[in-house]
Design a protein around this motif. Structure first.
Motif, PDB file in Angstrom:
ATOM      1  N   MET A   5      -4.623   2.762  -0.126  1.00  5.13           N
ATOM      2  CA  MET A   5      -3.790   1.592  -0.138  1.00  5.13           C
ATOM      3  C   MET A   5      -4.005   0.708   0.664  1.00  5.13           C
ATOM      4  O   MET A   5      -5.224   0.442   1.760  1.00  5.13           O
ATOM      5  CB  MET A   5      -2.652   2.364   0.751  1.00  5.13           C
ATOM      6  N   ASP A   6      -3.683  -0.674   0.059  1.00  6.92           N
ATOM      7  CA  ASP A   6      -4.134  -1.385   1.098  1.00  6.92           C
ATOM      8  C   ASP A   6      -2.705  -2.484   1.796  1.00  6.92           C
ATOM      9  O   ASP A   6      -2.124  -2.856   0.904  1.00  6.92           O
ATOM     10  CB  ASP A   6      -4.320  -2.742  -0.074  1.00  6.92           C
ATOM     11  N   TYR A   7      -3.169  -1.956   2.770  1.00  5.97           N
ATOM     12  CA  TYR A   7      -2.069  -2.219   3.827  1.00  5.97           C
ATOM     13  C   TYR A   7      -1.218  -4.075   3.955  1.00  5.97           C
ATOM     14  O   TYR A   7      -0.924  -4.290   3.433  1.00  5.97           O
ATOM     15  CB  TYR A   7      -2.437  -1.845   5.167  1.00  5.97           C
ATOM     16  N   LYS A   8      -2.701  -4.683   3.879  1.00  7.13           N
ATOM     17  CA  LYS A   8      -2.350  -5.892   4.005  1.00  7.13           C
ATOM     18  C   LYS A   8      -1.832  -6.736   3.067  1.00  7.13           C
ATOM     19  O   LYS A   8      -1.168  -7.812   2.470  1.00  7.13           O
ATOM     20  CB  LYS A   8      -3.590  -7.206   4.127  1.00  7.13           C
ATOM     21  N   SER A   9      -2.466  -6.009   1.160  1.00  4.19           N
ATOM     22  CA  SER A   9      -1.092  -6.627   0.423  1.00  4.19           C
ATOM     23  C   SER A   9       0.008  -6.751  -0.347  1.00  4.19           C
ATOM     24  O   SER A   9       1.344  -7.765  -0.181  1.00  4.19           O
ATOM     25  CB  SER A   9      -2.193  -6.396  -0.492  1.00  4.19           C
ATOM     26  N   LYS A  10       0.218  -5.079   0.863  1.00  6.10           N
ATOM     27  CA  LYS A  10       1.327  -4.579   0.513  1.00  6.10           C
ATOM     28  C   LYS A  10       2.387  -5.475   1.748  1.00  6.10           C
ATOM     29  O   LYS A  10       3.488  -5.784   0.917  1.00  6.10           O
ATOM     30  CB  LYS A  10       1.411  -3.540   1.236  1.00  6.10           C
ATOM     31  N   LEU A  11       1.999  -5.777   2.874  1.00  5.09           N
ATOM     32  CA  LEU A  11       2.434  -6.802   4.235  1.00  5.09           C
ATOM     33  C   LEU A  11       2.986  -7.753   3.696  1.00  5.09           C
ATOM     34  O   LEU A  11       3.715  -8.728   3.779  1.00  5.09           O
ATOM     35  CB  LEU A  11       1.422  -6.644   5.062  1.00  5.09           C
ATOM     36  N   THR A  12       1.555  -8.634   2.449  1.00  4.42           N
ATOM     37  CA  THR A  12       2.097 -10.067   1.983  1.00  4.42           C
ATOM     38  C   THR A  12       3.107  -9.681   0.847  1.00  4.42           C
ATOM     39  O   THR A  12       3.616 -10.720   1.349  1.00  4.42           O
ATOM     40  CB  THR A  12       0.641 -10.403   1.626  1.00  4.42           C
ATOM     41  N   ASP A  13       3.195  -8.969   0.101  1.00  6.80           N
ATOM     42  CA  ASP A  13       3.707  -8.842  -0.667  1.00  6.80           C
ATOM     43  C   ASP A  13       5.088  -8.604  -0.430  1.00  6.80           C
ATOM     44  O   ASP A  13       6.611  -9.404  -0.265  1.00  6.80           O
ATOM     45  CB  ASP A  13       4.123  -6.846  -1.737  1.00  6.80           C
ATOM     46  N   GLU A  14       5.492  -7.673   0.869  1.00  9.70           N
ATOM     47  CA  GLU A  14       7.028  -7.611   1.709  1.00  9.70           C
ATOM     48  C   GLU A  14       7.324  -8.909   2.582  1.00  9.70           C
ATOM     49  O   GLU A  14       8.565  -9.603   2.479  1.00  9.70           O
ATOM     50  CB  GLU A  14       6.468  -6.390   2.448  1.00  9.70           C
ATOM     51  N   MET A  15       6.226  -9.975   2.377  1.00  7.98           N
ATOM     52  CA  MET A  15       6.479 -11.206   3.143  1.00  7.98           C
ATOM     53  C   MET A  15       7.025 -12.306   2.315  1.00  7.98           C
ATOM     54  O   MET A  15       8.312 -13.202   3.046  1.00  7.98           O
ATOM     55  CB  MET A  15       6.096 -11.986   3.347  1.00  7.98           C
ATOM     56  N   LYS A  16       6.857 -12.249   1.142  1.00  6.19           N
ATOM     57  CA  LYS A  16       7.227 -13.275  -0.126  1.00  6.19           C
ATOM     58  C   LYS A  16       8.637 -12.134  -0.041  1.00  6.19           C
ATOM     59  O   LYS A  16       9.519 -12.713  -0.602  1.00  6.19           O
ATOM     60  CB  LYS A  16       6.340 -12.668  -0.797  1.00  6.19           C
ATOM     61  N   ARG A  17       8.916 -11.247  -0.683  1.00  8.86           N
ATOM     62  CA  ARG A  17      10.279 -10.319  -0.858  1.00  8.86           C
ATOM     63  C   ARG A  17      11.190 -10.596  -0.057  1.00  8.86           C
ATOM     64  O   ARG A  17      12.329 -11.141  -0.712  1.00  8.86           O
ATOM     65  CB  ARG A  17       9.927  -8.879  -0.952  1.00  8.86           C
ATOM     66  N   CYS A  18      10.328 -10.577   1.671  1.00  7.65           N
ATOM     67  CA  CYS A  18      11.829 -10.753   2.639  1.00  7.65           C
ATOM     68  C   CYS A  18      12.103 -13.031   2.517  1.00  7.65           C
ATOM     69  O   CYS A  18      13.458 -13.370   2.686  1.00  7.65           O
ATOM     70  CB  CYS A  18      11.381 -10.535   4.040  1.00  7.65           C
ATOM     71  N   THR A  58     -13.886  -9.262   7.583  1.00  4.57           N
ATOM     72  CA  THR A  58     -12.274  -8.662   6.802  1.00  4.57           C
ATOM     73  C   THR A  58     -11.586  -7.651   7.249  1.00  4.57           C
ATOM     74  O   THR A  58     -12.785  -6.770   6.596  1.00  4.57           O
ATOM     75  CB  THR A  58     -12.295  -8.940   5.386  1.00  4.57           C
ATOM     76  N   LEU A  59     -11.280  -7.052   7.755  1.00  9.22           N
ATOM     77  CA  LEU A  59     -10.464  -5.446   8.271  1.00  9.22           C
ATOM     78  C   LEU A  59     -10.654  -4.927   7.409  1.00  9.22           C
ATOM     79  O   LEU A  59      -9.779  -5.268   5.860  1.00  9.22           O
ATOM     80  CB  LEU A  59      -8.866  -5.576   8.775  1.00  9.22           C
ATOM     81  N   ASN A  60     -10.619  -3.530   7.020  1.00  6.42           N
ATOM     82  CA  ASN A  60     -10.618  -2.808   6.189  1.00  6.42           C
ATOM     83  C   ASN A  60      -9.081  -1.707   6.708  1.00  6.42           C
ATOM     84  O   ASN A  60      -8.719  -2.347   7.394  1.00  6.42           O
ATOM     85  CB  ASN A  60     -11.757  -1.582   6.188  1.00  6.42           C
ATOM     86  N   ASP A  61      -8.754  -1.161   6.112  1.00  7.58           N
ATOM     87  CA  ASP A  61      -7.184  -0.299   5.407  1.00  7.58           C
ATOM     88  C   ASP A  61      -7.345   0.503   6.944  1.00  7.58           C
ATOM     89  O   ASP A  61      -6.084   0.557   7.768  1.00  7.58           O
ATOM     90  CB  ASP A  61      -6.660   0.755   4.410  1.00  7.58           C
ATOM     91  N   GLU A  62      -8.836   0.707   7.772  1.00  6.93           N
ATOM     92  CA  GLU A  62      -8.505   1.828   9.040  1.00  6.93           C
ATOM     93  C   GLU A  62      -8.021   0.860  10.058  1.00  6.93           C
ATOM     94  O   GLU A  62      -7.230   1.232  10.662  1.00  6.93           O
ATOM     95  CB  GLU A  62      -9.722   2.439   8.641  1.00  6.93           C
ATOM     96  N   HIS A  63      -8.472  -0.513   9.833  1.00 10.11           N
ATOM     97  CA  HIS A  63      -8.757  -0.995  11.190  1.00 10.11           C
ATOM     98  C   HIS A  63      -7.177  -1.956  10.877  1.00 10.11           C
ATOM     99  O   HIS A  63      -7.255  -2.101  12.046  1.00 10.11           O
ATOM    100  CB  HIS A  63      -9.654  -2.250  11.307  1.00 10.11           C
ATOM    101  N   ILE A  64      -6.669  -1.932   9.752  1.00  8.81           N
ATOM    102  CA  ILE A  64      -5.496  -2.726   9.754  1.00  8.81           C
ATOM    103  C   ILE A  64      -4.334  -1.632  10.243  1.00  8.81           C
ATOM    104  O   ILE A  64      -3.507  -2.223  10.641  1.00  8.81           O
ATOM    105  CB  ILE A  64      -4.930  -2.866   8.160  1.00  8.81           C
ATOM    106  N   LEU A  65      -4.744  -0.231  10.267  1.00 11.19           N
ATOM    107  CA  LEU A  65      -3.647   0.486  10.376  1.00 11.19           C
ATOM    108  C   LEU A  65      -3.977   1.244  12.483  1.00 11.19           C
ATOM    109  O   LEU A  65      -2.584   1.158  12.351  1.00 11.19           O
ATOM    110  CB  LEU A  65      -4.229   2.162   9.873  1.00 11.19           C
ATOM    111  N   ALA A  66      -5.099   0.297  12.672  1.00  4.91           N
ATOM    112  CA  ALA A  66      -5.032   0.378  13.885  1.00  4.91           C
ATOM    113  C   ALA A  66      -4.122  -0.514  14.437  1.00  4.91           C
ATOM    114  O   ALA A  66      -3.220  -0.243  15.803  1.00  4.91           O
ATOM    115  CB  ALA A  66      -6.707   0.314  14.874  1.00  4.91           C
TER     116      ALA A  66
END
Length: 147
Positions: A1-14, A43-51
């Motif tokens: 799961m790519d958290y960063k792109s998921k957050l970016t997509d959510e930002m655009k949706r909001c 660039t942070l990977n998903d594990e670091h973004i999760l942290a």
């Protein structure tokens, strides 16, 4: 799961939906991720973004406890709503049984002889459980099991 792109997509949706309070939280999370990337020059990977997300969640929990102690229920509600947004991006939480099972597996792998081996057990469990369990609670369970 790519958290960063998921957050970016959510930002655009909001932004399109006009959800200002949710947008503010998502932007805050993206800024925290960007700050970590700048600080670490990577660039942070998903594990670091999760942290990073886990840390943001923990900060909200601490703020809620402090605001409740001060009787600031208006601020408690705000922090709780921010927590709900952050939790939308977190993986599903592990059950008590799953946590106990993973601790048992770690004990079988490490074969700790006492408290001095707690770090080894935690090092094994943290990547598996980061963001999926309260690591302070996991630490307490390990301490209890070590005796």
């Amino acid at each position: 799961m790519d958290y960063k792109s998921k957050l970016t997509d959510e930002m655009k949706r909001c932004m399109k939906a006009g959800e200002k309070s949710r947008l503010l939280v998502v932007r805050t999370l993206l800024a925290a991720i960007k700050q970590q990337e700048v600080d670490q020059q990577t660039t942070l990977n998903d594990e670091h973004i999760l942290a990073v997300l886990d840390k943001a969640l923990k900060q909200r929990k601490e703020s809620i406890a402090q605001f409740e102690a001060a009787g600031r229920h208006d601020l408690v509600a705000n922090e709780a709503s921010e927590m709900a947004v952050i939790q939308d991006f977190m993986p599903q939480q592990l059950s008590e049984a799953e946590i106990a099972s993973r601790i048992d597996q770690a004990f079988n792998e490490v074969s700790p002889s006492g408290m001095q081996d707690m770090g080894k057990v935690m090092a094994l469990l943290k990547p598996q459980m980061q963001g999926r369990a309260d690591m302070a609670k996991v630490s307490q369970l390990i301490k209890a099991k070590l005796g």
